[in-house]
Design a protein around this motif. Structure first.
Motif, short mmCIF file in Angstrom:
data_model
loop_
_atom_site.label_atom_id
_atom_site.label_comp_id
_atom_site.label_asym_id
_atom_site.label_seq_id
_atom_site.Cartn_x
_atom_site.Cartn_y
_atom_site.Cartn_z
N GLY A 28 -9.39 -5.09 -15.81
CA GLY A 28 -8.30 -5.82 -15.19
C GLY A 28 -7.61 -5.12 -14.04
N TRP A 29 -8.10 -3.96 -13.62
CA TRP A 29 -7.49 -3.24 -12.51
C TRP A 29 -7.87 -3.90 -11.18
CZ3 TRP A 29 -4.73 1.60 -12.62
CH2 TRP A 29 -4.47 2.06 -13.91
N THR A 30 -6.96 -3.83 -10.22
CA THR A 30 -7.15 -4.45 -8.91
C THR A 30 -7.28 -3.38 -7.83
OG1 THR A 30 -5.83 -6.36 -9.56
CG2 THR A 30 -6.12 -5.99 -7.21
N PRO A 31 -8.32 -3.44 -6.99
CA PRO A 31 -8.40 -2.51 -5.86
C PRO A 31 -7.28 -2.76 -4.86
CG PRO A 31 -10.54 -3.52 -6.32
CD PRO A 31 -9.53 -4.28 -7.11
N GLU A 32 -6.63 -1.70 -4.43
CA GLU A 32 -5.56 -1.80 -3.44
C GLU A 32 -6.01 -1.34 -2.07
OE1 GLU A 32 -2.57 -3.02 -3.86
OE2 GLU A 32 -2.26 -3.07 -6.02
N SER A 33 -6.83 -0.30 -2.02
CA SER A 33 -7.30 0.24 -0.74
C SER A 33 -8.46 1.18 -0.98
CB SER A 33 -6.16 1.01 -0.05
OG SER A 33 -6.64 1.69 1.11
N PRO A 34 -9.44 1.19 -0.08
CA PRO A 34 -10.42 2.29 -0.13
C PRO A 34 -9.73 3.59 0.24
CG PRO A 34 -10.74 0.96 1.85
CD PRO A 34 -9.69 0.26 1.04
N ILE A 35 -10.23 4.67 -0.31
CA ILE A 35 -9.70 6.01 -0.01
C ILE A 35 -10.83 6.87 0.55
CG2 ILE A 35 -8.80 8.16 -1.00
CD1 ILE A 35 -6.69 6.08 -1.02
N THR A 36 -10.56 7.47 1.69
CA THR A 36 -11.50 8.43 2.27
C THR A 36 -10.93 9.84 2.06
OG1 THR A 36 -12.28 6.88 3.94
CG2 THR A 36 -12.62 9.21 4.37
N ALA A 37 -11.71 10.66 1.40
CA ALA A 37 -11.32 12.06 1.15
C ALA A 37 -12.10 12.96 2.11
CB ALA A 37 -11.61 12.45 -0.29
N ALA A 38 -11.43 13.95 2.67
CA ALA A 38 -12.08 14.90 3.57
C ALA A 38 -11.44 16.27 3.37
CB ALA A 38 -11.94 14.45 5.02
N THR A 88 0.83 -1.20 0.00
CA THR A 88 0.00 0.00 0.00
C THR A 88 0.86 1.25 0.00
OG1 THR A 88 -1.78 -1.14 1.18
CG2 THR A 88 -1.79 1.26 1.24
N VAL A 89 1.89 1.27 0.82
CA VAL A 89 2.79 2.42 0.88
C VAL A 89 3.44 2.65 -0.48
CG1 VAL A 89 4.87 3.36 1.93
CG2 VAL A 89 3.20 2.14 3.34
N GLU A 90 3.86 1.58 -1.13
CA GLU A 90 4.52 1.70 -2.44
C GLU A 90 3.57 2.27 -3.49
OE1 GLU A 90 6.51 -1.36 -5.70
OE2 GLU A 90 6.43 -1.94 -3.59
N VAL A 91 2.35 1.75 -3.52
CA VAL A 91 1.38 2.22 -4.51
C VAL A 91 0.97 3.67 -4.22
CG1 VAL A 91 -0.94 1.84 -5.46
CG2 VAL A 91 0.54 -0.11 -5.00
N VAL A 92 0.81 4.02 -2.95
CA VAL A 92 0.50 5.40 -2.59
C VAL A 92 1.61 6.33 -3.05
CG1 VAL A 92 0.30 6.99 -0.64
CG2 VAL A 92 -1.04 4.90 -0.66
N THR A 93 2.84 5.94 -2.85
CA THR A 93 3.97 6.77 -3.27
C THR A 93 3.95 6.99 -4.77
OG1 THR A 93 5.33 6.01 -1.41
CG2 THR A 93 6.49 6.93 -3.32
N ASP A 94 3.70 5.93 -5.53
CA ASP A 94 3.59 6.07 -6.99
C ASP A 94 2.50 7.07 -7.35
OD1 ASP A 94 5.56 4.16 -7.40
OD2 ASP A 94 4.14 2.52 -7.76
N TRP A 95 1.34 6.93 -6.69
CA TRP A 95 0.21 7.78 -7.04
C TRP A 95 0.48 9.24 -6.67
CZ3 TRP A 95 -3.42 10.43 -3.86
CH2 TRP A 95 -4.45 11.05 -4.60
N VAL A 96 1.03 9.48 -5.50
CA VAL A 96 1.29 10.86 -5.05
C VAL A 96 2.20 11.59 -6.02
CG1 VAL A 96 2.51 12.19 -3.28
CG2 VAL A 96 0.86 10.46 -2.59
N TRP A 97 3.29 10.97 -6.41
CA TRP A 97 4.23 11.63 -7.31
C TRP A 97 3.63 11.84 -8.70
CZ3 TRP A 97 8.75 14.12 -6.68
CH2 TRP A 97 9.36 14.02 -5.42
N GLY A 98 2.92 10.85 -9.20
CA GLY A 98 2.31 11.00 -10.52
C GLY A 98 1.22 12.04 -10.53
#
Length: 209
Positions: free
Chosen positions: A195-205, A6-16
């Motif tokens: 073919g996408w895989t859910p990694e985590s729910p995201i809560t936005a506030a 999760t940390v790895e995927v979050v890092t990818d997403w944040v930078w992109g």
């Protein structure tokens, strides 16, 4: 303990995401990342991989236009009443191998715009108008797909799938082996079919401006 994946995927997403939106580089914080977006209604956002960090982080924030993106379902994200909770979102990923080519249906055409690591896919109508579009940003071996949307007059014709296929192939051509995105509830259904895989729910506030 938060899964390292999760940390790895979050890092990818944040930078992109930051590259896609043209913000300054993300800043690493003890509990995640800070992005200084700089808009009146979206001044800054904090991206937190651990939902347990949301309460302590939010306790020190009061300025309108502050956003949180937290990996975790809303019931795990403990915030005070002044925070407005958004609709459910989903962090998702896909491995970029054996990508299918999806041809747009008649009379639409698709084109890829831009150069380098930021590319836009646009599905055009016969008069050159934009029926659907999206963006991909490549950073190293990871890609982030962003701002995918279909004009309401052209929905339910498979154009979203065309855009996603074009962006995914563009990312693979630039050397990316994985793509990530944050989807709405409606978008999740489309992406899972592709073919996408859910990694985590995201809560936005956010704190309203």
């Amino acid at each position: 303990m938060i899964d390292s994946r999760t940390v790895e995927v979050v890092t990818d997403w944040v930078w992109g995401w930051a590259l896609s939106r043209g913000t300054p580089d993300p800043v690493r914080e003890h509990d995640g990342y800070r992005i200084d977006v700089g808009l009146p209604e979206h001044r800054v956002r904090y991206v937190l991989p651990d939902p347990r960090s949301a309460g302590p982080r939010a306790a020190g924030l009061s300025e309108p236009g502050t956003w949180l993106k937290v990996c975790g379902a809303p019931e795990l994200v403990r915030l005070s009443p002044e925070w407005t909770i958004g609709a459910p979102e989903h962090l998702m990923s896909i491995e970029l191998d054996a990508l299918p080519l999806i041809t747009p249906p008649d009379p639409y055409t698709v084109e890829l715009l831009g150069t380098g690591d930021v590319r836009d896919a646009v599905v055009r109508t016969t008069d050159g108008g934009c029926a659907a579009k999206g963006r991909v940003v490549v950073r190293g071996r990871a890609a982030v797909i962003d701002v995918v949307e279909t004009d309401p007059a052209h929905r339910r014709r498979g154009l979203g799938s065309v855009v996603m296929a074009e962006l995914s192939r563009a990312a693979a051509d630039r050397g990316a082996v994985r793509a990530v995105l944050v989807a709405t509830e409606a978008g999740r259904a489309l992406y899972e079919k592709l073919g996408w895989t859910p990694e985590s729910p995201i809560t936005a506030a956010h704190l309203a401006a």
